[in-house]
Structures are given as structure tokens and as C-alpha cells.
Design a protein around this motif. Sequence first.
Motif, PDB file in Angstrom:
ATOM      1  N   ALA A 101      19.572  22.749 -36.196  1.00  0.00           N
ATOM      2  CA  ALA A 101      18.665  21.619 -36.397  1.00  0.00           C
ATOM      3  C   ALA A 101      18.087  21.652 -37.809  1.00  0.00           C
ATOM      4  O   ALA A 101      17.819  22.723 -38.364  1.00  0.00           O
ATOM      5  CB  ALA A 101      17.542  21.674 -35.368  1.00  0.00           C
ATOM      6  N   VAL A 102      17.920  20.475 -38.386  1.00  0.00           N
ATOM      7  CA  VAL A 102      17.347  20.367 -39.722  1.00  0.00           C
ATOM      8  C   VAL A 102      16.163  19.407 -39.683  1.00  0.00           C
ATOM      9  O   VAL A 102      16.083  18.535 -38.812  1.00  0.00           O
ATOM     10  CB  VAL A 102      18.390  19.878 -40.746  1.00  0.00           C
ATOM     11  CG1 VAL A 102      19.512  20.889 -40.918  1.00  0.00           C
ATOM     12  CG2 VAL A 102      18.970  18.534 -40.328  1.00  0.00           C
ATOM     13  N   GLY A 113      13.683  16.196 -45.351  1.00  0.00           N
ATOM     14  CA  GLY A 113      13.396  16.800 -46.637  1.00  0.00           C
ATOM     15  C   GLY A 113      14.012  18.168 -46.837  1.00  0.00           C
ATOM     16  O   GLY A 113      13.917  18.739 -47.931  1.00  0.00           O
ATOM     17  N   GLN A 114      14.674  18.704 -45.805  1.00  0.00           N
ATOM     18  CA  GLN A 114      15.290  20.030 -45.926  1.00  0.00           C
ATOM     19  C   GLN A 114      16.514  19.959 -46.824  1.00  0.00           C
ATOM     20  O   GLN A 114      17.312  19.034 -46.754  1.00  0.00           O
ATOM     21  CB  GLN A 114      15.676  20.552 -44.544  1.00  0.00           C
ATOM     22  CG  GLN A 114      16.350  21.918 -44.552  1.00  0.00           C
ATOM     23  CD  GLN A 114      16.624  22.431 -43.156  1.00  0.00           C
ATOM     24  OE1 GLN A 114      15.907  22.085 -42.214  1.00  0.00           O
ATOM     25  NE2 GLN A 114      17.660  23.243 -43.001  1.00  0.00           N
ATOM     26  N   VAL A 115      16.664  20.982 -47.681  1.00  0.00           N
ATOM     27  CA  VAL A 115      17.827  21.064 -48.557  1.00  0.00           C
ATOM     28  C   VAL A 115      18.947  21.788 -47.807  1.00  0.00           C
ATOM     29  O   VAL A 115      18.753  22.896 -47.299  1.00  0.00           O
ATOM     30  CB  VAL A 115      17.481  21.818 -49.862  1.00  0.00           C
ATOM     31  CG1 VAL A 115      18.726  21.948 -50.739  1.00  0.00           C
ATOM     32  CG2 VAL A 115      16.368  21.094 -50.618  1.00  0.00           C
ATOM     33  N   LEU A 116      20.094  21.160 -47.733  1.00  0.00           N
ATOM     34  CA  LEU A 116      21.213  21.730 -46.976  1.00  0.00           C
ATOM     35  C   LEU A 116      21.837  22.916 -47.708  1.00  0.00           C
ATOM     36  O   LEU A 116      22.032  22.878 -48.929  1.00  0.00           O
ATOM     37  CB  LEU A 116      22.291  20.671 -46.743  1.00  0.00           C
ATOM     38  CG  LEU A 116      21.964  19.552 -45.750  1.00  0.00           C
ATOM     39  CD1 LEU A 116      23.127  18.561 -45.689  1.00  0.00           C
ATOM     40  CD2 LEU A 116      21.672  20.113 -44.368  1.00  0.00           C
ATOM     41  N   ALA A 157      17.418  13.001 -45.299  1.00  0.00           N
ATOM     42  CA  ALA A 157      16.511  11.864 -45.240  1.00  0.00           C
ATOM     43  C   ALA A 157      15.864  11.737 -43.871  1.00  0.00           C
ATOM     44  O   ALA A 157      14.792  11.145 -43.734  1.00  0.00           O
ATOM     45  CB  ALA A 157      17.261  10.579 -45.578  1.00  0.00           C
ATOM     46  N   TYR A 158      16.515  12.317 -42.854  1.00  0.00           N
ATOM     47  CA  TYR A 158      16.009  12.247 -41.486  1.00  0.00           C
ATOM     48  C   TYR A 158      16.176  13.617 -40.820  1.00  0.00           C
ATOM     49  O   TYR A 158      17.066  14.387 -41.191  1.00  0.00           O
ATOM     50  CB  TYR A 158      16.778  11.209 -40.660  1.00  0.00           C
ATOM     51  CG  TYR A 158      16.726   9.813 -41.206  1.00  0.00           C
ATOM     52  CD1 TYR A 158      15.655   8.970 -40.932  1.00  0.00           C
ATOM     53  CD2 TYR A 158      17.765   9.327 -42.005  1.00  0.00           C
ATOM     54  CE1 TYR A 158      15.615   7.682 -41.435  1.00  0.00           C
ATOM     55  CE2 TYR A 158      17.731   8.045 -42.508  1.00  0.00           C
ATOM     56  CZ  TYR A 158      16.650   7.225 -42.226  1.00  0.00           C
ATOM     57  OH  TYR A 158      16.616   5.948 -42.732  1.00  0.00           O
ATOM     58  N   PRO A 159      15.383  13.910 -39.821  1.00  0.00           N
ATOM     59  CA  PRO A 159      15.632  15.121 -39.030  1.00  0.00           C
ATOM     60  C   PRO A 159      16.813  14.894 -38.107  1.00  0.00           C
ATOM     61  O   PRO A 159      17.110  13.757 -37.716  1.00  0.00           O
ATOM     62  CB  PRO A 159      14.333  15.297 -38.241  1.00  0.00           C
ATOM     63  CG  PRO A 159      13.805  13.896 -38.083  1.00  0.00           C
ATOM     64  CD  PRO A 159      14.181  13.174 -39.351  1.00  0.00           C
ATOM     65  N   ALA A 160      17.500  15.944 -37.760  1.00  0.00           N
ATOM     66  CA  ALA A 160      18.663  15.808 -36.869  1.00  0.00           C
ATOM     67  C   ALA A 160      18.870  17.114 -36.115  1.00  0.00           C
ATOM     68  O   ALA A 160      18.672  18.200 -36.674  1.00  0.00           O
ATOM     69  CB  ALA A 160      19.913  15.444 -37.658  1.00  0.00           C
ATOM     70  N   PRO A 161      19.292  17.036 -34.849  1.00  0.00           N
ATOM     71  CA  PRO A 161      19.545  18.253 -34.056  1.00  0.00           C
ATOM     72  C   PRO A 161      20.896  18.865 -34.376  1.00  0.00           C
ATOM     73  O   PRO A 161      21.758  18.237 -35.004  1.00  0.00           O
ATOM     74  CB  PRO A 161      19.491  17.745 -32.621  1.00  0.00           C
ATOM     75  CG  PRO A 161      19.930  16.316 -32.719  1.00  0.00           C
ATOM     76  CD  PRO A 161      19.428  15.819 -34.051  1.00  0.00           C
ATOM     77  N   PHE A 214       6.341  20.742 -22.798  1.00  0.00           N
ATOM     78  CA  PHE A 214       7.467  20.206 -23.562  1.00  0.00           C
ATOM     79  C   PHE A 214       8.718  21.012 -23.205  1.00  0.00           C
ATOM     80  O   PHE A 214       8.613  22.164 -22.773  1.00  0.00           O
ATOM     81  CB  PHE A 214       7.185  20.300 -25.065  1.00  0.00           C
ATOM     82  CG  PHE A 214       7.114  21.708 -25.575  1.00  0.00           C
ATOM     83  CD1 PHE A 214       8.207  22.310 -26.184  1.00  0.00           C
ATOM     84  CD2 PHE A 214       5.939  22.461 -25.426  1.00  0.00           C
ATOM     85  CE1 PHE A 214       8.140  23.615 -26.642  1.00  0.00           C
ATOM     86  CE2 PHE A 214       5.868  23.763 -25.886  1.00  0.00           C
ATOM     87  CZ  PHE A 214       6.967  24.352 -26.495  1.00  0.00           C
ATOM     88  N   PRO A 215       9.910  20.445 -23.395  1.00  0.00           N
ATOM     89  CA  PRO A 215      11.146  21.193 -23.114  1.00  0.00           C
ATOM     90  C   PRO A 215      11.290  22.350 -24.109  1.00  0.00           C
ATOM     91  O   PRO A 215      11.079  22.161 -25.308  1.00  0.00           O
ATOM     92  CB  PRO A 215      12.254  20.152 -23.315  1.00  0.00           C
ATOM     93  CG  PRO A 215      11.566  18.830 -23.216  1.00  0.00           C
ATOM     94  CD  PRO A 215      10.189  19.041 -23.740  1.00  0.00           C
ATOM     95  N   PRO A 216      11.662  23.532 -23.664  1.00  0.00           N
ATOM     96  CA  PRO A 216      11.790  24.669 -24.581  1.00  0.00           C
ATOM     97  C   PRO A 216      12.908  24.492 -25.601  1.00  0.00           C
ATOM     98  O   PRO A 216      12.898  25.170 -26.632  1.00  0.00           O
ATOM     99  CB  PRO A 216      12.087  25.845 -23.643  1.00  0.00           C
ATOM    100  CG  PRO A 216      12.618  25.239 -22.391  1.00  0.00           C
ATOM    101  CD  PRO A 216      11.934  23.920 -22.260  1.00  0.00           C
ATOM    102  N   SER A 217      13.858  23.598 -25.338  1.00  0.00           N
ATOM    103  CA  SER A 217      14.973  23.390 -26.267  1.00  0.00           C
ATOM    104  C   SER A 217      14.694  22.285 -27.279  1.00  0.00           C
ATOM    105  O   SER A 217      15.597  21.820 -27.967  1.00  0.00           O
ATOM    106  CB  SER A 217      16.247  23.040 -25.488  1.00  0.00           C
ATOM    107  OG  SER A 217      16.047  21.868 -24.710  1.00  0.00           O
ATOM    108  N   LEU A 218      13.452  21.872 -27.415  1.00  0.00           N
ATOM    109  CA  LEU A 218      13.087  20.778 -28.314  1.00  0.00           C
ATOM    110  C   LEU A 218      13.423  21.148 -29.762  1.00  0.00           C
ATOM    111  O   LEU A 218      13.072  22.225 -30.242  1.00  0.00           O
ATOM    112  CB  LEU A 218      11.584  20.499 -28.185  1.00  0.00           C
ATOM    113  CG  LEU A 218      11.113  19.056 -28.430  1.00  0.00           C
ATOM    114  CD1 LEU A 218      11.772  18.113 -27.438  1.00  0.00           C
ATOM    115  CD2 LEU A 218       9.600  18.985 -28.328  1.00  0.00           C
ATOM    116  N   THR A 219      14.114  20.253 -30.459  1.00  0.00           N
ATOM    117  CA  THR A 219      14.510  20.480 -31.848  1.00  0.00           C
ATOM    118  C   THR A 219      14.267  19.215 -32.666  1.00  0.00           C
ATOM    119  O   THR A 219      14.153  18.115 -32.107  1.00  0.00           O
ATOM    120  CB  THR A 219      15.998  20.852 -31.965  1.00  0.00           C
ATOM    121  OG1 THR A 219      16.789  19.812 -31.371  1.00  0.00           O
ATOM    122  CG2 THR A 219      16.289  22.183 -31.273  1.00  0.00           C
ATOM    123  N   PRO A 220      14.180  19.325 -33.997  1.00  0.00           N
ATOM    124  CA  PRO A 220      14.018  18.129 -34.836  1.00  0.00           C
ATOM    125  C   PRO A 220      15.142  17.136 -34.598  1.00  0.00           C
ATOM    126  O   PRO A 220      16.303  17.504 -34.446  1.00  0.00           O
ATOM    127  CB  PRO A 220      14.064  18.700 -36.256  1.00  0.00           C
ATOM    128  CG  PRO A 220      13.582  20.109 -36.113  1.00  0.00           C
ATOM    129  CD  PRO A 220      14.111  20.573 -34.786  1.00  0.00           C
TER     130      PRO A 220
END
Length: 235
Positions: free
Chosen positions: A79-80, A83-86, A119-123, A155-161
Motif C-alpha cells: 500500500a502507498v 505524496g509517497q515517492v515510489l 497523486a492518490y493513495p492505493a492498496p 475498523f477492519p485490521p486489514s485497512l490500508t491506504p
Amino acid sequence: MATVTSRSAADERSGPRGWSSTGRAGRAAPGSRVNGVVRRRRAPYLLLGVLLVVVCAGAGVYVATQAGNRVTVLALARAVTVGQVLVGQDLRQVSMSVDSGLDVVTASESATVVGTTMAYPAPAGTLLSRGLLGAAEVPAAGSAITAVGLKDGQFPPSLTPGTHVLVLISPPASTGTSTASVAAPRTVRAVVTDVQARQSEQTTVVSLELPEAGARELAGASAAQVSVVAVGGGR
């Protein structure tokens, strides 16, 4: 004195032994009729065999064509956040048949995306596309980001951006109110932008992008009034 051997009239008419006067064999060869029957019986099976060969050949061409359309593309290995740099560890390769209309990034283009920002969060598992890269697009116009500290079970424990969620905001508890008259919780759609676990406080801080009105309501609610449910959906 010469001896003359005579033949009867019947012998003269019959001709050579085994032949009638018409010149046709008196009895058909034993194998001729059998061979004709065998040939007639084999004909359908031979036709079926030819058809099977044609079908198998066509299937082979189809499979080869489909295999030729498969390409190796990039997907997120984890998950990212926005604004995170890949980096290279954020990506993995996936071989798949891709529609030409999809804006995916192929494995051969990995050098062009490493070092760019999200530009966006993604799982994890999301196929990387050019539309996900660039300047931060969160929050979008008319939206806001707020954070809430949640305990286990809220909340679900597997919650990710990047996960789409429903935020349930219960009305504040009031004394002297019967259970039957308690109002149903308000539901707001949101997208998770970040998840940070704080072990010392036994709390997980979940950042959410949601409409401005919902963000103001969520900011004014206590953590005990909030619960998060993961749902399907696209941006």
C-alpha cells in the motif's frame, strides 16, 4: 491310337472350372464383400478424425494468439499513500492480458516511474497507471482529510491506504433515553489515505478523505462514536 477325351455339353456351356457361361465368377471372392463393409464403416471415423485435427489446430492458434497478447505490467507490491515517492520495493511485475485501452505501466517502463510521487493513495495489488502518478490530488475539490484514533474492533485490521470505507458516526449517548428511540448512525463514504498504528496508546490513527460536511461532523465526534467499515467501490 490316340485317345480323345470328350467333354459333355454341360461342361462346354459352363466354360472353365468355377466360371459360368456368362463369364462371371460363380462365387465372389471371400474378402471382397467384407472389405467393402469395412471401408464403409471406417469412413465416418476418418471424417471425425479430420474434424478433430482441424479443431485442435484452431484451438492451438487461438491459445497462441492469446498468449501473444499477454504483457508484463507493474502493480503495487504494498500500500502507498498520497505524496509517497515510489521505490523499487513498492513495485512488482504481473503478466496478464491487458486491454489496449488501459493506461497501465509496463515492466519495461519501471525506470520512468521509480522516483515519482503518488497523486492518490492505493492498496497493494493495484495496477500502476499514469493517472495515479503526479502531484498530490488529495484532497479533491470539495473534500477534506481528517484523522480519527480508533481502537481494535472499530475498523477492519486489514485497512490500508486507498481502501473505500463507510464511516458510521453514532449520535452522542444521552442519559434517560430508551434504546428504541436511539437514532441510527449517520453514514459517510470516505477513502483511507493513511494508517498509523500507535502501540503505546493501543490506538490506530486512520486518515480519511471525505466530503467537507462529513469531515466537520467527524472532527466533532468522539472516537467512541465512530466505526469504519470497508466496502467496494472506485474513485
